[in-house]
Scaffold this motif. Structure first.
Motif, PDB file in Angstrom:
ATOM      1  N   GLY A   5     -87.284 -28.211  30.880  1.00  0.00           N
ATOM      2  CA  GLY A   5     -86.412 -29.062  31.283  1.00  0.00           C
ATOM      3  C   GLY A   5     -86.557 -29.620  29.845  1.00  0.00           C
ATOM      4  N   HIS A   6     -87.061 -29.993  28.390  1.00  0.00           N
ATOM      5  CA  HIS A   6     -86.705 -30.411  27.633  1.00  0.00           C
ATOM      6  C   HIS A   6     -85.678 -29.466  26.562  1.00  0.00           C
ATOM      7  CE1 HIS A   6     -88.077 -34.577  27.647  1.00  0.00           C
ATOM      8  NE2 HIS A   6     -88.836 -34.659  28.838  1.00  0.00           N
ATOM      9  N   GLN A   7     -85.712 -28.406  26.554  1.00  0.00           N
ATOM     10  CA  GLN A   7     -84.989 -28.041  25.721  1.00  0.00           C
ATOM     11  C   GLN A   7     -84.312 -27.102  26.056  1.00  0.00           C
ATOM     12  OE1 GLN A   7     -88.221 -23.417  24.859  1.00  0.00           O
ATOM     13  NE2 GLN A   7     -88.479 -25.094  23.495  1.00  0.00           N
ATOM     14  N   VAL A 116     -83.429 -37.698  22.010  1.00  0.00           N
ATOM     15  CA  VAL A 116     -83.709 -36.194  22.517  1.00  0.00           C
ATOM     16  C   VAL A 116     -84.661 -36.160  23.736  1.00  0.00           C
ATOM     17  CG1 VAL A 116     -83.518 -33.932  22.273  1.00  0.00           C
ATOM     18  CG2 VAL A 116     -82.469 -35.313  20.497  1.00  0.00           C
ATOM     19  N   HIS A 117     -85.090 -36.837  23.287  1.00  0.00           N
ATOM     20  CA  HIS A 117     -86.596 -36.533  24.339  1.00  0.00           C
ATOM     21  C   HIS A 117     -86.156 -37.703  25.420  1.00  0.00           C
ATOM     22  CE1 HIS A 117     -90.241 -35.361  25.633  1.00  0.00           C
ATOM     23  NE2 HIS A 117     -90.774 -36.461  26.338  1.00  0.00           N
ATOM     24  N   PHE A 118     -86.177 -38.609  25.349  1.00  0.00           N
ATOM     25  CA  PHE A 118     -85.737 -39.862  25.994  1.00  0.00           C
ATOM     26  C   PHE A 118     -84.887 -39.044  27.004  1.00  0.00           C
ATOM     27  CE2 PHE A 118     -88.752 -42.013  23.604  1.00  0.00           C
ATOM     28  CZ  PHE A 118     -89.386 -41.870  23.477  1.00  0.00           C
ATOM     29  N   GLY A 120     -84.031 -37.019  27.910  1.00  0.00           N
ATOM     30  CA  GLY A 120     -83.986 -36.173  28.874  1.00  0.00           C
ATOM     31  C   GLY A 120     -85.679 -36.424  29.651  1.00  0.00           C
ATOM     32  N   ASP A 121     -86.193 -37.638  29.692  1.00  0.00           N
ATOM     33  CA  ASP A 121     -87.078 -37.774  30.313  1.00  0.00           C
ATOM     34  C   ASP A 121     -86.352 -38.803  31.353  1.00  0.00           C
ATOM     35  OD1 ASP A 121     -89.801 -36.181  29.499  1.00  0.00           O
ATOM     36  OD2 ASP A 121     -89.921 -38.110  28.269  1.00  0.00           O
ATOM     37  N   ILE A 122     -85.076 -39.840  31.017  1.00  0.00           N
ATOM     38  CA  ILE A 122     -84.814 -40.837  32.050  1.00  0.00           C
ATOM     39  C   ILE A 122     -83.905 -40.007  32.951  1.00  0.00           C
ATOM     40  CG2 ILE A 122     -82.627 -40.917  31.014  1.00  0.00           C
ATOM     41  CD1 ILE A 122     -83.459 -44.073  31.379  1.00  0.00           C
TER      42      ILE A 122
HETATM   43 ZN    ZN Z   1     -92.095 -37.428  27.775  1.00  0.00          ZN
END
Ligand code: ZN
Ligand code: DCM
Ligand code: DCM
Ligand code: DCM
Ligand code: ZN
Length: 277
Positions: A5-7, A116-118, A120-122
């Motif tokens: 998902g993140h990538q 970049v990560h957050f 994604g998470d949200i």
């Molecule tokens: Zn996370």
């Protein structure tokens, strides 16, 4: 989200960055490889488990105090963000730090990796849900593999969507395949007409407006909890196998969430570095 998902979000976003943004981001990350955003998309999940990064553990989610789902879903900001932080406040804070050229480069690089990560998470529905600690406490089976409902949305469901088992080791090559498919749907397919709506809340004028945009993103994710992820009430899924009909219904939600996050991340970075999307 897990690795895939993140990538995929990061590699999808790369395809929509303006030339000036690419140059600034590659310089800040000191990485001119073709997967420069994919390479740092998971960093925040390793950092949070180190002693110096433990302060950031609460930044990966927001516990929407729903009634519980599916009765009502709602994110209220700042009320739902505790003193130790949440993903909405973290997106605002690290966006401000990324914009702040008086900060040392290593601090702005860290801020970029967090943003970049957050973003994604949200976009993961269960990262906006309090019930069962974001459904981490609800045991489920996915096609016979024991996991929990949160982890299934993070990893088992996305992996299955590209034909991989829940515990597969995913790399940028796998994620790029998915990102390319999503880009095709965005450029000329089923998502083409939706992109304007995904971007309409973007504003980077100040912290308050950044938090406001992130609150809208969290609310959209949280709606998916009441509409689908926990539509039978959270406990109804505990101890069940979700790899059949539930998986089929989750797929389009996961797909659009990843697509949206990639587009939003690209537009956010373009606004930060180039002042336009
Ligand atoms: Zn996370
Ligand atoms: N913050 C952080 N690490 C610190 C201090 C603060 O991540 N060592 C975060 C927590 C809040 C934001 O920065 O999300 C604003 O914090 P403050 O009000 O302390 O400036
Ligand atoms: N920090 C942060 N958000 C803030 C302030 C600080 O994340 N609003 C982080 C950046 C550094 C650490 O806290 O990793 C210490 O920052 P400082 O040296 O600015 O106190
Ligand atoms: N998480 C969440 N909501 C919570 C607690 C955790 O969305 N209330 C997320 C953060 C991680 C995953 O669940 O992605 C596992 O968290 P932990 O390692 O804290 O159990
Ligand atoms: Zn998660």
């Amino acid at each position: 989200w897990g690795t895939l998902g993140h990538q995929s979000i990061a590699l999808l976003a790369q395809q929509y960055l303006l030339p000036g943004t690419i140059e600034s981001v590659q310089t800040l990350l000191n990485d001119t490889t073709t997967t420069y955003l994919g390479n740092i998309a998971l960093w925040a999940d390793s950092f949070r488990y180190t002693p110096e990064g433990s302060f950031s553990g609460g930044y990966h989610f927001v516990n929407g105090h729903d009634a519980p789902p599916p009765e009502s879903c709602e994110i209220i900001y700042p009320e739902d963000c505790p003193p130790e932080g949440c993903v909405i406040k973290a997106i605002g804070n690290y966006t401000e730090r990324l914009k702040d050229h008086t900060l040392p480069v290593d601090q702005r690089q860290q801020a970029l990796k967090f943003v970049v990560h957050f973003i994604g998470d949200i976009s993961q529905p269960l990262h906006t849900e309090a019930f069962g600690a974001g459904a981490n406490n609800l045991t489920v089976w996915f096609q016979g593999y024991k996991t929990n409902l949160h982890a299934a949305w993070d990893t088992a469901i996305p992996n299955a969507m590209i034909g991989f088992p829940p515990n597969a080791k995913i790399g940028n090559g796998d994620s790029l395949g998915w990102a390319n498919n999503l880009a095709a749907a965005i450029n000329a397919g089923k998502y083409k007409k939706l992109v304007w709506a995904w971007l309409k809340d973007h504003s980077l004028r100040n912290l308050k407006e950044e938090e406001k945009a992130a609150t809208v993103w969290a609310q959209e994710s949280n709606e998916e909890v009441c509409d689908y992820a926990m539509v039978k009430g959270g406990n109804a899924y505990n101890g069940t196998e979700i790899g059949g009909a539930y998986y089929e219904g989750a797929k389009p939600i996961v797909e659009v969430s990843i697509a949206k996050a990639g587009i939003r991340l690209a537009a956010w970075l373009n606004l930060i570095f180039e002042g336009q999307t």
